[in-house]
Write a protein that holds these residues in place. Structure first.
Motif, short mmCIF file in Angstrom:
data_model
loop_
_atom_site.label_atom_id
_atom_site.label_comp_id
_atom_site.label_asym_id
_atom_site.label_seq_id
_atom_site.Cartn_x
_atom_site.Cartn_y
_atom_site.Cartn_z
N ILE A 45 14.55 -43.83 -116.90
CA ILE A 45 15.97 -43.65 -117.18
C ILE A 45 16.14 -42.58 -118.25
N PRO A 46 16.86 -41.50 -117.93
CA PRO A 46 17.07 -40.42 -118.91
C PRO A 46 17.69 -40.95 -120.20
N GLY A 47 17.18 -40.45 -121.34
CA GLY A 47 17.74 -40.83 -122.63
C GLY A 47 17.04 -41.99 -123.29
N LEU A 48 16.17 -42.70 -122.55
CA LEU A 48 15.43 -43.83 -123.12
C LEU A 48 14.00 -43.41 -123.43
N LEU A 49 13.50 -43.87 -124.57
CA LEU A 49 12.11 -43.63 -124.92
C LEU A 49 11.21 -44.46 -124.02
N GLY A 50 9.91 -44.12 -124.02
CA GLY A 50 8.98 -44.82 -123.14
C GLY A 50 8.97 -46.31 -123.33
#
Length: 526
Positions: A228-233
């Protein structure tokens, strides 16, 4: 000894795993996790036993068949039995009503919520965080365990989902504190559903059982993260699982599951009976005469104006609801014995009517079904008798999020079952909440559903349907113990039909008529 009361396959578990100080006992519902865990405590000669369970089980006394305390009465040692609701003095002081001694035999049964104080906080590195403090009675129990042999049983262990929750931390602290004061501590995690949301649920339980890996290692090895774009790993959600067979091997290093057929020989069938209280509607429908006051209550409740006969000396009068529970409406009036038997069977289930129109007078059986399916998410075959049952059962299952196949008359859907059949064993492990709702007459012959091992008999069948129906899942190709959940109401009709099933004979209208006459005579003489 409790051990002597176990099935042979349960004894094999005790004998084989007696040297393990930590073990997950992850057997299916109805396979005796409670007596097995207590039998382990008996084998280790534990005189202190702490049991953590859900509130419903904590409230069960020693008189409740199958409860922890009920099984404890059969153990080789005699124990003082304590539970959360009577462990404190009435003034609220954190003391036991009976002071615990180190050399006394004690079992303390407590729910998850009563392990620690709620609402406490502390400042850590400048931030306010929740503070863990064990309840006083839990601390008292731990102190009494110094130098003793102790067994800790965590029931419904799938509730331990997060290592950083106070609930899980409380259990960890209990184990740590016990290990500091005695070398003989045994831990058993009991559940029939070790994971409910996904394999990630296993991590916390495996850690408690001794796995040395960390969460990052577990996630990297067995989980597929989203993108999901914008979320860290570390923030990415888990969207799937991988290396399921390796995970299954890991589980078996720490836990016994029902699929461990190389370790134990399971019984072929286990029956669990869910008995419902007799409804007032069933009494009204099948009693020709009742006390004036009893009938008047129902008339008043429905707002029905009706002049009852003058009550004789014994106070009983002709009952207008006899053979006609919808009085004064005569839509379902039972004029013949055959119709009376059919309508009595329907009312025992809770309704009157047919496929076009039906009214439910009592929903206790449906509520009991909802409770079972909600508390024990799994794959089921459910048998029913009448179409109004199907419609309500379907609604219950749909609201609970089950994938539903229907097998009756012209409708024979097996979409979800066939999908399950094509999956690998690893994929099946996470494919839960599928159900086949089958009519006895249609599903009891020809269908093969042996990949599911849970069967619900929602209403009492005739023997010809029963004998064939229970074989739909119990047949060649079935690899697991088949568990049958049998529902019936505690009334004379269901009771006598159940007895006929046990005696392998067909119940019919003649038996119904004979039973009815006998019941009427008993009522007249009471």
């Amino acid at each position: 000894m409790l051990y002597d009361k176990l099935f042979d396959w349960q004894k094999l578990i005790i004998d084989k795993f007696q040297n393990r100080k930590k073990l997950g006992v992850w057997l299916d519902c109805g396979l005796g996790k409670s007596p097995i865990s207590l039998a382990f405590a008996e084998r280790h000669s534990c005189n202190k036993i702490l049991i953590v369970s859900i509130d419903k089980k904590v409230r069960e006394t020693e008189d409740v068949d199958g409860s922890f305390f009920w099984w404890a009465k059969s153990m080789s040692k005699q124990y003082n039995l304590y539970s959360k609701q009577f462990s404190f003095i009435s003034e609220g002081a954190k003391k036991w009503q009976i002071t615990l001694q180190q050399n006394s035999n004690d079992i303390y049964l407590v729910n998850y919520e009563s392990l620690y104080e709620h609402g406490l906080t502390e400042i850590v590195m400048g931030k306010k965080v929740k503070k863990l403090q064990l309840k006083g009675n839990v601390e008292e129990f731990i102190k009494s365990c110094k130098g003793q042999r102790v067994c800790v049983i965590i029931d419904e262990s799938h509730k331990i989902k997060e290592l950083d929750s106070l609930q899980t931390k409380a259990i960890q602290r209990i184990m740590r504190n016990l290990s500091m004061i005695t070398p003989d501590v045994y831990l058993y995690l009991l559940t029939g559903t070790p994971f409910t949301q996904g394999f990630i649920d296993l991590y916390s339980q495996l850690k408690l059982l001794g796995w040395e890996g960390n969460k990052s290692l577990f996630v990297d090895a067995f989980c597929v993260k989203g993108d999901i774009p914008g979320l860290l790993g570390w923030q990415q959600p888990i969207v799937a699982y991988k290396n399921v067979d390796k995970l299954y091997d890991l589980v078996h290093q720490f836990a016994l599951t029902i699929k461990s057929t190389d370790v134990i020989k399971l019984p072929s069938q286990v029956f669990q009976y869910h008995v419902l209280d007799q409804s007032k509607e069933m009494i009204l429908y099948t009693a020709e005469k009742l006390k004036n006051s009893y009938i008047q209550v129902e008339l008043n409740k429905r707002g029905t104006k009706y002049q009852l006969d003058e009550a004789p000396r014994d106070g009983k009068v002709n009952n207008p609801y006899y053979r006609n529970i919808a009085f004064p409406d005569e839509q379902w009036l039972a004029e013949t014995i055959s119709t009376f038997w059919m309508r009595a069977r329907q009312l025992s289930i809770g309704f009157q009517g047919n496929a076009e129109y039906a009214v439910w007078f009592n929903r206790n059986r449906l509520d009991k079904l909802k409770e079972l399916l909600e508390d024990n998410p799994d794959n089921y075959v459910l048998f029913y008798n009448y179409t109004p049952e199907l419609l309500e059962i379907y609604d219950v299952c749909e609201k609970l999020g089950y994938n539903i196949d229907v097998y009756c008359g012209e409708m024979k859907s097996e979409i979800f079952y066939n999908k399950y059949a094509k999956q690998s064993e690893g994929e099946r492990l996470v494919n839960k909440k599928n159900i086949i709702i089958a009519n006895y007459a249609s599903g009891s012959t020809g269908a093969n559903w042996q990949l599911y091992n849970k069967c619900i008999l929602f209403s009492v069948p005739l023997f010809k349907d029963y004998e064939q129906g229970i074989k739909r899942v119990h047949r060649i190709g079935q690899k697991e113990t088949v568990i049958y959940h049998v529902f019936y109401e505690n009334n004379w009709l269901d009771h006598n039909m159940m007895e006929s099933l046990k005696e392998s004979k067909e119940y019919n209208k003649e038996l119904f008529e004979a039973d009815l006459k006998r019941i009427q005579q008993l009522l007249e003489n009471s």
